[in-house]
Design a protein around this motif. Structure first.
Motif, PDB file in Angstrom:
ATOM      1  N   LYS A  22       4.035   5.643  -5.522  1.00 20.63           N
ATOM      2  CA  LYS A  22       3.861   5.766  -7.176  1.00 20.63           C
ATOM      3  C   LYS A  22       2.639   6.741  -7.476  1.00 20.63           C
ATOM      4  CE  LYS A  22       5.707   1.371  -8.363  1.00 20.63           C
ATOM      5  NZ  LYS A  22       5.416  -0.043  -9.151  1.00 20.63           N
ATOM      6  N   LYS A  23       1.413   6.827  -6.776  1.00 19.65           N
ATOM      7  CA  LYS A  23       0.434   7.832  -7.194  1.00 19.65           C
ATOM      8  C   LYS A  23       0.938   9.248  -6.706  1.00 19.65           C
ATOM      9  CE  LYS A  23      -3.252   8.115  -4.449  1.00 19.65           C
ATOM     10  NZ  LYS A  23      -4.433   7.837  -3.815  1.00 19.65           N
ATOM     11  N   ASN A  24       1.661   9.431  -6.035  1.00 17.31           N
ATOM     12  CA  ASN A  24       2.161  10.684  -5.693  1.00 17.31           C
ATOM     13  C   ASN A  24       3.287  11.261  -6.689  1.00 17.31           C
ATOM     14  OD1 ASN A  24       0.730  10.953  -3.397  1.00 17.31           O
ATOM     15  ND2 ASN A  24       2.470  10.369  -1.843  1.00 17.31           N
ATOM     16  N   GLU A  25       4.069  10.301  -7.180  1.00 14.56           N
ATOM     17  CA  GLU A  25       5.015  10.494  -8.290  1.00 14.56           C
ATOM     18  C   GLU A  25       4.289  11.155  -9.543  1.00 14.56           C
ATOM     19  OE1 GLU A  25       7.526   7.237  -8.584  1.00 14.56           O
ATOM     20  OE2 GLU A  25       8.587   7.466  -6.426  1.00 14.56           O
ATOM     21  N   ALA A  26       3.318  10.102 -10.028  1.00 11.25           N
ATOM     22  CA  ALA A  26       2.503  10.421 -11.049  1.00 11.25           C
ATOM     23  C   ALA A  26       1.844  11.835 -11.022  1.00 11.25           C
ATOM     24  CB  ALA A  26       1.484   9.457 -11.299  1.00 11.25           C
ATOM     25  N   GLU A  72       1.561  17.668 -12.503  1.00 14.94           N
ATOM     26  CA  GLU A  72       1.621  19.066 -12.297  1.00 14.94           C
ATOM     27  C   GLU A  72       2.861  19.809 -12.887  1.00 14.94           C
ATOM     28  OE1 GLU A  72       1.811  19.109  -8.001  1.00 14.94           O
ATOM     29  OE2 GLU A  72      -0.112  18.176  -7.727  1.00 14.94           O
ATOM     30  N   LEU A  73       3.791  19.031 -12.896  1.00 18.35           N
ATOM     31  CA  LEU A  73       5.089  19.629 -13.678  1.00 18.35           C
ATOM     32  C   LEU A  73       4.833  19.999 -15.084  1.00 18.35           C
ATOM     33  CD1 LEU A  73       8.114  17.969 -11.813  1.00 18.35           C
ATOM     34  CD2 LEU A  73       7.247  20.221 -11.886  1.00 18.35           C
ATOM     35  N   ALA A 113       0.567  -1.307  -0.009  1.00 20.94           N
ATOM     36  CA  ALA A 113      -0.079  -0.087   0.011  1.00 20.94           C
ATOM     37  C   ALA A 113       0.881   1.294  -0.133  1.00 20.94           C
ATOM     38  CB  ALA A 113      -0.984   0.104   1.149  1.00 20.94           C
ATOM     39  N   THR A 114       1.977   1.169   0.913  1.00 18.46           N
ATOM     40  CA  THR A 114       2.844   2.333   0.787  1.00 18.46           C
ATOM     41  C   THR A 114       3.537   2.810  -0.617  1.00 18.46           C
ATOM     42  OG1 THR A 114       3.295   1.760   3.134  1.00 18.46           O
ATOM     43  CG2 THR A 114       4.916   3.454   1.966  1.00 18.46           C
ATOM     44  N   ARG A 115       3.817   1.489  -1.165  1.00 15.50           N
ATOM     45  CA  ARG A 115       4.544   1.570  -2.521  1.00 15.50           C
ATOM     46  C   ARG A 115       3.421   2.201  -3.429  1.00 15.50           C
ATOM     47  NH1 ARG A 115       8.598   2.671  -4.375  1.00 15.50           N
ATOM     48  NH2 ARG A 115       8.304   1.528  -6.300  1.00 15.50           N
ATOM     49  N   ARG A 116       2.156   1.769  -3.513  1.00 13.00           N
ATOM     50  CA  ARG A 116       1.232   2.208  -4.268  1.00 13.00           C
ATOM     51  C   ARG A 116       0.935   3.626  -4.029  1.00 13.00           C
ATOM     52  NH1 ARG A 116      -1.477  -2.752  -3.205  1.00 13.00           N
ATOM     53  NH2 ARG A 116      -2.810  -1.753  -1.599  1.00 13.00           N
ATOM     54  N   GLU A 117       1.105   4.014  -2.861  1.00 13.41           N
ATOM     55  CA  GLU A 117       0.726   5.603  -2.262  1.00 13.41           C
ATOM     56  C   GLU A 117       1.910   6.497  -3.094  1.00 13.41           C
ATOM     57  OE1 GLU A 117       0.963   8.062   1.399  1.00 13.41           O
ATOM     58  OE2 GLU A 117      -0.310   6.297   1.520  1.00 13.41           O
TER      59      GLU A 117
END
Length: 93
Positions: A68-72, A77-78, A62-66
């Motif tokens: 990856k979602k934040n990175e995406a 945004e950039l 779950a932490t890894r999914r979160e």
């Protein structure tokens, strides 16, 4: 750590940080080297919340999914903030 990190698709440092964040005890540096030469080492016990391996794996996944979602979302945004930013075709000008 390195073997498990490969299974979860993250770095060993990232996996270590996740374990620390969720109070999962970790062996000290050199533990496995001492075990390999036959020296005695302290056996760590998992806290009640972490004693269920499926729960621990679920927390890590779950932490890894979160992450990856934040990175995406950061990438999106950039791209929105800098739509005209590009790389010229001939890089060796």
């Amino acid at each position: 750590m390195t073997h498990l990190a490969k299974e979860f698709g993250c770095s060993d440092v990232g996996l270590r940080k996740i374990c620390i964040k969720h109070n999962i005890p970790l062996h000290r540096v050199g533990h496995w080297a001492r075990v390999a030469v036959g020296k005695h080492s302290i056996q760590l016990t998992l806290p009640d919340a972490a004693s269920n391996p499926e729960k621990v794996i679920g927390v890590i996944a779950a932490t890894r999914r979160e992450e990856k979602k934040n990175e995406a979302s950061e990438t999106t945004e950039l791209r929105a903030a800098f739509p005209d930013l590009g790389v010229p075709s001939p890089l060796n000008q």
